[in-house]
Design a protein around this motif. Sequence first.
Motif, PDB file in Angstrom:
ATOM      1  N   ILE A  41      24.303 103.422  62.455  1.00 47.47           N
ATOM      2  CA  ILE A  41      25.221 102.578  62.761  1.00 47.47           C
ATOM      3  C   ILE A  41      24.743 101.347  63.138  1.00 47.47           C
ATOM      4  CG2 ILE A  41      27.365 102.429  64.239  1.00 47.47           C
ATOM      5  CD1 ILE A  41      27.786 105.414  64.274  1.00 47.47           C
ATOM      6  N   ALA A  42      23.895 101.207  64.251  1.00 46.18           N
ATOM      7  CA  ALA A  42      23.342 100.042  64.887  1.00 46.18           C
ATOM      8  C   ALA A  42      22.932  99.204  63.964  1.00 46.18           C
ATOM      9  CB  ALA A  42      22.262 100.423  65.973  1.00 46.18           C
ATOM     10  N   ALA A  43      21.958  99.824  62.923  1.00 48.77           N
ATOM     11  CA  ALA A  43      21.327  99.104  61.875  1.00 48.77           C
ATOM     12  C   ALA A  43      22.174  98.445  61.032  1.00 48.77           C
ATOM     13  CB  ALA A  43      20.401 100.037  61.162  1.00 48.77           C
ATOM     14  N   TYR A  44      23.131  99.061  60.555  1.00 52.45           N
ATOM     15  CA  TYR A  44      24.066  98.417  59.590  1.00 52.45           C
ATOM     16  C   TYR A  44      25.006  97.627  60.395  1.00 52.45           C
ATOM     17  CZ  TYR A  44      27.777  97.855  56.203  1.00 52.45           C
ATOM     18  OH  TYR A  44      28.292  97.079  55.185  1.00 52.45           O
ATOM     19  N   LEU A  45      25.177  97.668  61.534  1.00 58.59           N
ATOM     20  CA  LEU A  45      26.125  96.639  62.487  1.00 58.59           C
ATOM     21  C   LEU A  45      25.358  95.459  62.715  1.00 58.59           C
ATOM     22  CD1 LEU A  45      28.480  96.111  63.787  1.00 58.59           C
ATOM     23  CD2 LEU A  45      27.562  97.272  65.784  1.00 58.59           C
ATOM     24  N   SER A  46      23.855  95.758  62.709  1.00 58.73           N
ATOM     25  CA  SER A  46      23.082  94.542  62.953  1.00 58.73           C
ATOM     26  C   SER A  46      22.741  93.584  61.501  1.00 58.73           C
ATOM     27  CB  SER A  46      21.424  94.964  63.500  1.00 58.73           C
ATOM     28  OG  SER A  46      20.697  93.973  63.481  1.00 58.73           O
ATOM     29  N   GLU A  47      22.832  94.389  60.410  1.00 57.42           N
ATOM     30  CA  GLU A  47      22.719  93.755  59.320  1.00 57.42           C
ATOM     31  C   GLU A  47      23.969  92.954  58.778  1.00 57.42           C
ATOM     32  OE1 GLU A  47      23.003  95.434  54.533  1.00 57.42           O
ATOM     33  OE2 GLU A  47      22.097  96.521  55.929  1.00 57.42           O
ATOM     34  N   ARG A  48      25.254  93.553  59.199  1.00 55.95           N
ATOM     35  CA  ARG A  48      26.379  92.736  59.048  1.00 55.95           C
ATOM     36  C   ARG A  48      26.768  91.661  59.978  1.00 55.95           C
ATOM     37  NH1 ARG A  48      31.920  94.077  57.300  1.00 55.95           N
ATOM     38  NH2 ARG A  48      32.740  91.976  57.234  1.00 55.95           N
ATOM     39  N   LEU A  49      26.058  91.798  61.105  1.00 57.83           N
ATOM     40  CA  LEU A  49      26.181  90.553  62.067  1.00 57.83           C
ATOM     41  C   LEU A  49      25.252  89.361  61.470  1.00 57.83           C
ATOM     42  CD1 LEU A  49      25.971  90.590  65.799  1.00 57.83           C
ATOM     43  CD2 LEU A  49      24.512  89.101  64.684  1.00 57.83           C
ATOM     44  N   THR A  50      24.084  89.653  60.886  1.00 59.32           N
ATOM     45  CA  THR A  50      23.416  88.711  60.237  1.00 59.32           C
ATOM     46  C   THR A  50      23.911  88.259  59.154  1.00 59.32           C
ATOM     47  OG1 THR A  50      21.175  90.002  60.906  1.00 59.32           O
ATOM     48  CG2 THR A  50      20.970  88.474  59.535  1.00 59.32           C
ATOM     49  N   ARG A  51      24.787  88.952  58.394  1.00 58.97           N
ATOM     50  CA  ARG A  51      25.319  88.363  57.193  1.00 58.97           C
ATOM     51  C   ARG A  51      26.465  87.186  57.613  1.00 58.97           C
ATOM     52  NH1 ARG A  51      28.587  92.566  54.289  1.00 58.97           N
ATOM     53  NH2 ARG A  51      26.910  93.279  54.604  1.00 58.97           N
ATOM     54  N   GLU A  52      27.218  87.736  58.767  1.00 59.68           N
ATOM     55  CA  GLU A  52      28.351  86.759  59.132  1.00 59.68           C
ATOM     56  C   GLU A  52      27.593  85.379  59.788  1.00 59.68           C
ATOM     57  OE1 GLU A  52      30.897  87.282  58.146  1.00 59.68           O
ATOM     58  OE2 GLU A  52      30.929  89.517  57.589  1.00 59.68           O
ATOM     59  N   GLY A  59      33.470  83.886  64.386  1.00 58.57           N
ATOM     60  CA  GLY A  59      34.266  84.894  64.999  1.00 58.57           C
ATOM     61  C   GLY A  59      33.898  86.303  64.888  1.00 58.57           C
ATOM     62  N   TYR A  60      33.416  86.445  63.456  1.00 54.99           N
ATOM     63  CA  TYR A  60      32.996  88.158  63.071  1.00 54.99           C
ATOM     64  C   TYR A  60      31.783  88.242  63.952  1.00 54.99           C
ATOM     65  CZ  TYR A  60      36.398  88.401  59.351  1.00 54.99           C
ATOM     66  OH  TYR A  60      37.718  88.532  58.825  1.00 54.99           O
ATOM     67  N   VAL A  61      30.881  87.181  64.270  1.00 56.00           N
ATOM     68  CA  VAL A  61      29.392  87.666  65.118  1.00 56.00           C
ATOM     69  C   VAL A  61      29.890  88.040  66.337  1.00 56.00           C
ATOM     70  CG1 VAL A  61      27.677  86.468  65.895  1.00 56.00           C
ATOM     71  CG2 VAL A  61      28.286  85.657  63.726  1.00 56.00           C
ATOM     72  N   CYS A  62      31.004  87.278  67.099  1.00 62.29           N
ATOM     73  CA  CYS A  62      31.556  87.884  68.341  1.00 62.29           C
ATOM     74  C   CYS A  62      32.018  89.210  68.399  1.00 62.29           C
ATOM     75  CB  CYS A  62      32.666  87.048  68.695  1.00 62.29           C
ATOM     76  SG  CYS A  62      32.120  85.369  69.119  1.00 62.29           S
ATOM     77  N   ARG A  92      17.963  88.860  69.759  1.00 64.64           N
ATOM     78  CA  ARG A  92      16.475  87.912  69.415  1.00 64.64           C
ATOM     79  C   ARG A  92      17.163  86.979  68.320  1.00 64.64           C
ATOM     80  NH1 ARG A  92      13.192  87.438  65.433  1.00 64.64           N
ATOM     81  NH2 ARG A  92      11.100  86.690  66.008  1.00 64.64           N
ATOM     82  N   LEU A  93      17.755  87.406  67.272  1.00 62.81           N
ATOM     83  CA  LEU A  93      18.253  86.550  66.227  1.00 62.81           C
ATOM     84  C   LEU A  93      19.043  85.490  66.860  1.00 62.81           C
ATOM     85  CD1 LEU A  93      18.286  86.246  63.029  1.00 62.81           C
ATOM     86  CD2 LEU A  93      20.197  87.803  62.994  1.00 62.81           C
ATOM     87  N   LEU A  94      20.138  85.817  67.472  1.00 63.25           N
ATOM     88  CA  LEU A  94      21.013  84.935  68.041  1.00 63.25           C
ATOM     89  C   LEU A  94      20.397  83.630  68.810  1.00 63.25           C
ATOM     90  CD1 LEU A  94      24.119  87.229  69.211  1.00 63.25           C
ATOM     91  CD2 LEU A  94      24.188  85.681  67.274  1.00 63.25           C
ATOM     92  N   LEU A  95      19.358  84.331  69.679  1.00 67.20           N
ATOM     93  CA  LEU A  95      18.752  83.260  70.480  1.00 67.20           C
ATOM     94  C   LEU A  95      17.968  82.183  69.417  1.00 67.20           C
ATOM     95  CD1 LEU A  95      17.442  85.480  73.258  1.00 67.20           C
ATOM     96  CD2 LEU A  95      19.063  83.510  73.539  1.00 67.20           C
TER      97      LEU A  95
END
Length: 558
Positions: A41-52, A59-62, A92-95
């Motif tokens: 779940i976490a890995a896919y959530l991270s992947e989805r966040l990266t895509r957004e 908004g989707y990142v938040c 880390r990606l966000l920073l």
Amino acid sequence: MKYKVQYLPLKHERLVDNIFPEDPEKLTFFALSAPEKLDRIAAYLSERLTRELNRHRYGYVCIAMEAMEQLLLACHCQSINLLVESFLSTLRLLLEFVKFANIEEDTPSYHRSYDFFVSRFSEMCHTEHEDTDIQNKIRVAGIRGLQGVVRKTVDDELQVNIWEPRHMEQIVPALLVNLQHESPAEQTEVCFRELLGRAAYGHITNAVRPVLMHLDSHSLWEGRSFAVQCFQIIMYSIQPQHSHLVIQQLLGHLDANSRTPASVRAGIVEVLSEAAAIEATGSVGPTVLEVFNTLLRQLRQSVDYQLTGYYDDDGKQETTSSEEKTLQDAVIKTIGSFANTLPVYQRSEVMLFIMGRIPVPGMYPALGSPNAGSNLLTALPSSFLEPLLSFTLMEDPEIRLLVLSILTSLIDRRHNAPRLSAAEDRCSRQDNLFIRKHAQRLYRHIYLTCKEESSGRSHYQALCALLAVVCVELTNEEVTVDLIRLVLALQELALSNQECLSVFNRCGVHAVCAAFLLLLSQLGPPPPLHQHVTQVIESRQSSAPHLLPQDLFCDKPR
């Protein structure tokens, strides 16, 4: 006939997708009921966040970050560390996106990700944004980030060692910089205290060294107040049994700065004095000799610098007598502070140690009063009292004055000297033994001190204080009678034509007798004595005020 295979998303992927725009409840329920899927779940959530993030759909990142936070709060299973790893990678990606958007890098190792956060959060603490509000927000975020890294790493032995010099040399200066600013100072102090409070024995040195380096590089010893503030935080935050390690580092740093301006040395010494005051009684421990040797060495060096006018061997760095005198006063105060942390039985040994090593008259520190629970046989053994009394008859008036003050402070266990109020407790058996054994020698030296022609106003004030504390600390019928006899002998001395005393000395002795008898007459002797003393004082006020303390001890006595 060829068939096209269509990819069907797994259930956890569908649930993640469903939270966009927002439906987090089902995802949280699924994670709680199937904890083995949490890492995916976490890995896919991270992947989805990266895509957004790459699509700039903030908004989707938040939403994704909020979902991760909810999962972290809700899930407490064994696989939580895998979710944490994905969370850190995402953070880390966000920073990086804010400041390093064009740098592509593979996800670093678990340990290196903490190195990254220490570095980035420290940078945030140093930001100099032109907008003050934004600057404060970024700095506060950096402080909170460092606080989170410390909390995570300190309690987990498998994580990176946050106490290594490479980390402390980033974290500590980042905190000190903000401790000097008004806005984030409160959050910074909380973080700094938490860091120090978690420091084990082997970590103290690495945590304190960057503080010393920061104060050096930014010339903050001379301001003193900030340096003192830093070490007050340190001393109150670390575990008490580690205090002597901080003292040792400060002593070493003082030695390393022995050829710096007097203002820098005085600043370090003042910090040492404050640290000694905070340190638990007696916890100086094995550093006792090191403390006094270092301070005495600094005192001797300062005297040399004062005589030559330079604080270096080449005669290029000038110093002034007033600057060195300020340092010497600070060293003497600090020696007294350290002496006061020792058990009372060690103070006499320390005083003898100091008296044998300071070559300059008047350079002896007052050791302060012993604890109220101690007895004078311990505080003033014969091995100490004899040489101390011999100093009361030295030619140098500064030394005589100092010894009177030392005797007063050592006998004055209840701090009566400043207010000269009667003690409530009766004289103990040990104190009775002390006064019976040493009283006559003590009285004799008080009498002989009054005959010294070079005695001035301060000497007679010190004699008043000494007699007063003897009276209130050691009062009993026998002592009272002896003290009255001593006062009568002093009055005869002041009236004698055979003694070559100046008019001022004679008036000084009369003033001492008047002040002391007034105090003594209020502590229990027969009422007629009190009435007689009061009448004599009233008579002097009108006809002979120069025989009373208030007239003699003023700035310009008649």
